[in-house]
Design a protein around this motif. Structure first.
Motif, PDB file in Angstrom:
ATOM      1  N   ARG A 112       0.440  -0.779  -0.272  1.00 48.21           N
ATOM      2  CA  ARG A 112      -0.161   0.100   0.306  1.00 48.21           C
ATOM      3  C   ARG A 112       1.097   1.304   0.239  1.00 48.21           C
ATOM      4  NH1 ARG A 112      -1.753   3.207   3.931  1.00 48.21           N
ATOM      5  NH2 ARG A 112      -4.087   4.248   3.544  1.00 48.21           N
ATOM      6  N   PHE A 162      -0.480  -0.975  -5.616  1.00 52.34           N
ATOM      7  CA  PHE A 162      -1.644  -1.820  -4.591  1.00 52.34           C
ATOM      8  C   PHE A 162      -3.007  -1.551  -5.176  1.00 52.34           C
ATOM      9  CE2 PHE A 162      -3.950  -1.572  -0.735  1.00 52.34           C
ATOM     10  CZ  PHE A 162      -3.602  -2.725   0.003  1.00 52.34           C
ATOM     11  N   THR A 163      -4.266  -2.740  -5.210  1.00 47.66           N
ATOM     12  CA  THR A 163      -5.111  -2.617  -4.854  1.00 47.66           C
ATOM     13  C   THR A 163      -5.319  -3.230  -3.367  1.00 47.66           C
ATOM     14  OG1 THR A 163      -5.485  -4.798  -5.732  1.00 47.66           O
ATOM     15  CG2 THR A 163      -5.343  -2.564  -7.488  1.00 47.66           C
ATOM     16  N   PRO A 164      -6.372  -2.924  -2.676  1.00 49.53           N
ATOM     17  CA  PRO A 164      -7.611  -3.468  -1.563  1.00 49.53           C
ATOM     18  C   PRO A 164      -7.871  -5.105  -2.045  1.00 49.53           C
ATOM     19  CG  PRO A 164      -8.561  -1.177  -2.176  1.00 49.53           C
ATOM     20  CD  PRO A 164      -7.352  -1.607  -3.462  1.00 49.53           C
ATOM     21  N   TYR A 165      -7.825  -5.861  -3.028  1.00 46.96           N
ATOM     22  CA  TYR A 165      -8.246  -6.678  -3.802  1.00 46.96           C
ATOM     23  C   TYR A 165      -7.299  -7.442  -3.551  1.00 46.96           C
ATOM     24  CZ  TYR A 165     -12.432  -9.428  -4.448  1.00 46.96           C
ATOM     25  OH  TYR A 165     -13.390 -10.930  -4.724  1.00 46.96           O
ATOM     26  N   ARG A 199      -3.615  -7.513   1.872  1.00 42.67           N
ATOM     27  CA  ARG A 199      -5.226  -6.898   2.132  1.00 42.67           C
ATOM     28  C   ARG A 199      -4.997  -6.895   3.925  1.00 42.67           C
ATOM     29  NH1 ARG A 199      -9.993  -9.653  -1.439  1.00 42.67           N
ATOM     30  NH2 ARG A 199     -11.205  -8.565   0.413  1.00 42.67           N
ATOM     31  N   GLN A 200      -4.964  -7.419   4.331  1.00 48.36           N
ATOM     32  CA  GLN A 200      -4.718  -7.558   6.049  1.00 48.36           C
ATOM     33  C   GLN A 200      -4.116  -6.694   6.297  1.00 48.36           C
ATOM     34  OE1 GLN A 200      -7.464  -8.064   7.308  1.00 48.36           O
ATOM     35  NE2 GLN A 200      -8.275  -8.706   4.917  1.00 48.36           N
ATOM     36  N   CYS A 254      -1.519  -4.883   4.671  1.00 46.81           N
ATOM     37  CA  CYS A 254      -1.979  -3.369   4.393  1.00 46.81           C
ATOM     38  C   CYS A 254      -2.876  -2.514   4.522  1.00 46.81           C
ATOM     39  CB  CYS A 254      -1.150  -2.902   3.272  1.00 46.81           C
ATOM     40  SG  CYS A 254       0.527  -4.142   2.506  1.00 46.81           S
ATOM     41  N   SER A 255      -3.601  -3.106   5.916  1.00 53.11           N
ATOM     42  CA  SER A 255      -5.071  -2.285   5.898  1.00 53.11           C
ATOM     43  C   SER A 255      -4.236  -1.323   6.895  1.00 53.11           C
ATOM     44  CB  SER A 255      -5.851  -3.629   6.625  1.00 53.11           C
ATOM     45  OG  SER A 255      -5.164  -3.736   8.195  1.00 53.11           O
ATOM     46  N   PRO A 256      -5.196  -0.079   7.051  1.00 52.85           N
ATOM     47  CA  PRO A 256      -4.053   1.601   7.101  1.00 52.85           C
ATOM     48  C   PRO A 256      -3.922   1.095   8.680  1.00 52.85           C
ATOM     49  CG  PRO A 256      -7.212   1.543   6.394  1.00 52.85           C
ATOM     50  CD  PRO A 256      -6.019   0.169   5.582  1.00 52.85           C
ATOM     51  N   PHE A 312      -2.342  -1.035   9.383  1.00 52.85           N
ATOM     52  CA  PHE A 312      -1.171  -1.535  10.139  1.00 52.85           C
ATOM     53  C   PHE A 312      -0.123  -1.118   9.010  1.00 52.85           C
ATOM     54  CE2 PHE A 312      -3.847  -5.006  11.340  1.00 52.85           C
ATOM     55  CZ  PHE A 312      -3.423  -5.305  12.494  1.00 52.85           C
ATOM     56  N   PRO A 323      -9.990   0.718  11.462  1.00 52.90           N
ATOM     57  CA  PRO A 323      -8.522   0.246  10.171  1.00 52.90           C
ATOM     58  C   PRO A 323      -7.499  -1.166  10.710  1.00 52.90           C
ATOM     59  CG  PRO A 323      -7.275   1.765  12.148  1.00 52.90           C
ATOM     60  CD  PRO A 323      -9.216   1.320  12.710  1.00 52.90           C
ATOM     61  N   TRP A 367     -11.674   0.491  -1.363  1.00 53.19           N
ATOM     62  CA  TRP A 367     -10.579   1.516  -1.600  1.00 53.19           C
ATOM     63  C   TRP A 367     -10.484   2.994  -0.484  1.00 53.19           C
ATOM     64  CZ3 TRP A 367      -6.114   1.955  -3.892  1.00 53.19           C
ATOM     65  CH2 TRP A 367      -5.573   1.244  -5.341  1.00 53.19           C
TER      66      TRP A 367
END
Lengths: 427, 427, 427
Positions: free
Chosen positions: A258, A284-287, A292-293, A295-297, A299, B357, B387
């Protein structure tokens, strides 16, 4: 070349052993998988009880299945879980009934555009049952009554994941994560499990700088569980890779973290770039997979994802064509090789400070010219030393220096070792 | 389309009514103009006395003119203010004299390269008088005596400007400013006045987020007067647009604010980009219309300028060819449409913070998957939610997210509404 | 053009006088060189004793040489220092011996790929002796005994360097540095010495803003000595240029400072860009001339390097083909012209603050429109004033403004002078 070929065959052998097992996000199929992986590298297996709160999620009930089939009036099993774990909808509730084909139809999943392939379907969080089968199988079924049987249990139990740690000289960590929840699908993700396993074995033969932690966990809820149970450790995770789709014939794909400019992103871009392998680097894409986990915002870890053909990018994705023919020893060996090249850079990539920054230090009287080998090597080694001295300001990493100087990373790292040995720089 | 065509006709009707009036930076022509505009949207009219100090400037004397002409020996008016307000040099001092053509010549302004066009000239700050006429008219004048008469007054009075406010949910403001000081020139700036008026009407039909303030003021000294009298309000002005040359046949031009990366700059670039209209985006220059004042370094507001063909970029600029034939209902409707699209983005474009988050929140148990419509919409809506969750860090605006995700702004804003409704993000 | 032609001839004359001298990093050849340069501009000559610690280095012993030759059995000098200072390995220890050609061979240096050229070689820090000669000379030598004689001394003495200062209105300094240690090589670096000398003379005719310091010192250890002895002055060095290879037929090359975006880098890029000369701009590398020392990370000065064909970039580099035919008056005049253009920008390039930043100040009542000349000049001058007012925020330099506005630097600097005179901006 020979060791890589051997590693490829070893990894393929592991994939073959894991392929028949029926994995899901919980259950004995995962345990059997980890038991086999544990024959290659020692694993610490964790069992997390159903109902445990993990971040925003709750560990679900454990699913186990012993048998499942559709039998025709003559008692012949026309769809049989014993033939392939894909035939049953993942997390199917138990069923024992006789019904007409028309009653059965809403529970049957096919891929009309590929009439001989069996799709992979699940229903983790909405109670349901079903069968997956080839369209041509369905088309051949006569009307009439069918015996439908799914001998499964959904009950309180555990979510199972495992870790393997290669201790380093520092406690800062690199995580390598792969999902273990898919049933008989070779590329997604037995190949990823196999590459991670062999990368762990390769690292065990050296004492790396970082501590490398390999995480084998079911997708999404598994990574979330690991994150929930490792809240303090997360601060020590400096870099990471999610491995998935590691054995198909396509070229390599690296998906950035991310952050987009994390050190792992630079390392992977560099390693793929200098390797002259065909490859793709994507944003990066959140898929996708468990990046996804990670790089969740909240973390926002420096974790990228390495695949060959990426997530959902090939026709064989999530169906029975992702089988043992779709992956190859050579492709897995190639993925492993890139992982090892990346680790070789990442593990030596540090920031130094020039302790003699006013004018050039006199290298000659320290024997730093004499120490050099042949003539053209000498020139490169000398330039590498001058570049390291010039940019060792605590800001530029050795990889930054190599890229700025257009020199091989190894030459720059070797120069840094020599300069550190002479007391001219320190990390 | 129908409402826009109707709006185009309405705007053209307003331009037609305003066209004959003799406007200048002060005087009754401005008052008559604002009176007509006031029939469309209620205006608060301000009268600022001559001599008032406004920033580095002083409000000048008020200029009014009743009649002006050049008559030949037979008493025929060969140049007549009654035929066009352009015929007299703006701010001409009064004259009543008889003189030869040669004596008159230094006071006559023509456009030799366009012999049938009448130029527009002013002399605001240096006392002078003069006439503007077609070169071919001048060429046809025989030598001899001419009666020269300008029945004007320059006296203490007022500078007149007006405001119309559409209240929003917050007191932060968006200003839309257009100059009102040009006489019978249709594109510059009756079209801008008409588009601003109709944008105000359109906004009045909704309750916008921002408070929108429309400023109708003479160029330069008018904007300076507004700034001088609104020193405290300026801190609340978050965005703005100067509207000028809004009705000619050319394609749209957006000129960035001095900052170059203000939110209005991003919004206009986005809206013009996704609209597939031909358009130009230019950098800021300290020349042009009243963006010069709003973007002066002490204020440095996020104010850009929207035109069709930009300032001084067309042959009809500042002469009698900028007439009612040069502007069209369709062009003004197109300018208005872009303004409305920009407002639709600007008004919803906010920064959110993800309240969950750490890992992905479980959307399924909150019904955020169920809430979605058809299959392909679902995919886009789901990606938009992921997103927004990924980038809702207080730094990225929804427009940033839409551009990064390559998703329509509306899909992202709708996702944000759903997530806010579920308590997962907050503005 | 005439003065530049004259300057070219003058510089060439200086190169001719310096060419025969045997320079090295120490010794009487350097002193004789500085004595001749001192006839053109007054020099302050510094003598630093052998053994003085200078940063990480130590001033070496002084080397002087009176004669050196290889004579054949008949007493004919087949290689003779008197013919060219290149014939002896720089810093050769004394030798007086008779030996066979085979014994002599390890001490003979040639350029096999250019059989008629004599290479330039040194051994400053490892005691050694040797001769440099053409390959064809070597090939013609019969076997037999040769008398070998190098009448040199290596003894405690001094390292010699010189400075010339052109005082400015401020004590902030610009350094212009050139190396003085190469023997009979015209381009490397007699041309650099000549251009520096004439740049100093040109600056003396005006009172520049900055104080300009010209440094004539041996390469590496000389620059290091200057830095070691000027630790406090270094903080006042704002910009600098290293001049080398200033007279060959190639086009100009500017090598950026280590910072890469120092003001001198911008000035040189601008001056070369607007000049329409063919040229190259290269990134910093920690190799080359004394920019290596000035840009070492502890100092990190804004010092770039101006050459024609850069370091080691031409076949004549470091051999006898770098002679008086390789350099020309025209090439040196061209290098000098660019230096003067750069100084003209650098010396006027300052940051101003707009003292009337709220709205545009009324230029008309201050006579700033009247002060302007012809019509098209007026437009440019007016735009330059508006741009300076818009960007005079203490951040943008006049060169930044000129580049942003796409206006000539001189127009912007003239506008700034006028605005400063009117009290509207201050530096």
């Amino acid at each position: 070349m020979a060791p890589m070929t051997e590693a490829g065959e070893d990894m393929y052998g592991l994939v073959e052993r894991l392929y028949p097992l029926c994995r899901s996000i919980t259950g004995d199929g995962v345990r059997a998988t980890l038991e086999i992986v544990g024959e290659y590298v020692p694993l610490q297996v964790h069992e997390v009880p159903t109902g445990t709160q993990v971040l925003d999620w709750t560990v679900p009930q454990e699913w186990n299945i012993r048998d499942a089939y559709i039998a025709d009036a003559a008692g012949n099993r026309v769809v049989d879980f014993a033939a392939s774990s894909l035939h049953v909808l993942g997390y199917s509730v138990p069923v024992a009934a006789t019904m007409t084909l028309d009653e059965l139809r809403p529970h049957l999943h096919t891929l009309p555009e590929h009439p001989d392939w069996v799709p992979y379907r699940t229903s983790y969080y909405k109670p349901d049952w079903g069968f997956c089968l080839a369209q041509q199988t369905l088309d051949a079924l006569p009307d009439g009554d069918y015996e439908v049987r799914i001998d499964s249990t959904l009950a309180d139990g555990h979510l199972t994941y495992a870790e393997h740690v290669v201790p380093g000289r520092v406690t800062d960590e690199v995580i390598v994560s792969c999902h273990t929840c898919h049933p008989s699908l070779a590329n997604d993700n037995l190949a990823g499990i196999a590459v991670a396993t062999h990368l762990a074995r390769a690292l065990a033969e050296q004492q790396p700088y970082y501590t490398y932690r390999f995480i084998f966990a079911p997708g999404t809820v598994g990574a979330i569980t690991w994150l929930a149970r490792n809240a303090e450790r997360v601060a020590r995770v400096k870099h990471g890779l999610v491995l998935a789709c590691a054995g198909d014939p396509g070229s390599l794909t690296y998906k950035r973290s991310r952050r987009g400019n994390a050190e792992i992103d630079q390392v992977m871009r560099h390693v793929l770039g200098v390797s002259e392998r065909p490859h793709r680097i994507t944003g990066f894409t959140p898929y996708g997979y468990d990046e996804r986990q990670y790089c969740s915002p909240g973390f926002d870890l420096g974790v990228g994802s390495l695949s060959r053909t990426p997530y959902a990018g090939y026709p064989e994705y999530h169906n029975s064509a992702d089988n043992l023919d779709f992956v190859s020893p050579a492709a897995m060996a190639d993925t492993l090789a890139v992982c090892r090249e990346a680790v070789a850079v990442l593990d030596r990539n540090r920031r130094y400070v020039n302790l003699s920054p006013y004018g050039e230090p006199q290298l000659g009287r320290r024997g730093l010219y004499d120490a050099l080998g042949g003539r053209s090597d000498t020139k490169q080694a000398q330039m590498a030393m001058l570049w390291v001295l010039s940019l060792a300001d605590g800001e530029h990493s050795l990889l930054d220096i190599a890229e700025r100087a257009d020199l091989p990373f190894d030459a720059v790292a070797t120069a840094a070792d020599a300069l550190e040995g002479a007391g001219l720089i320190k990390a």
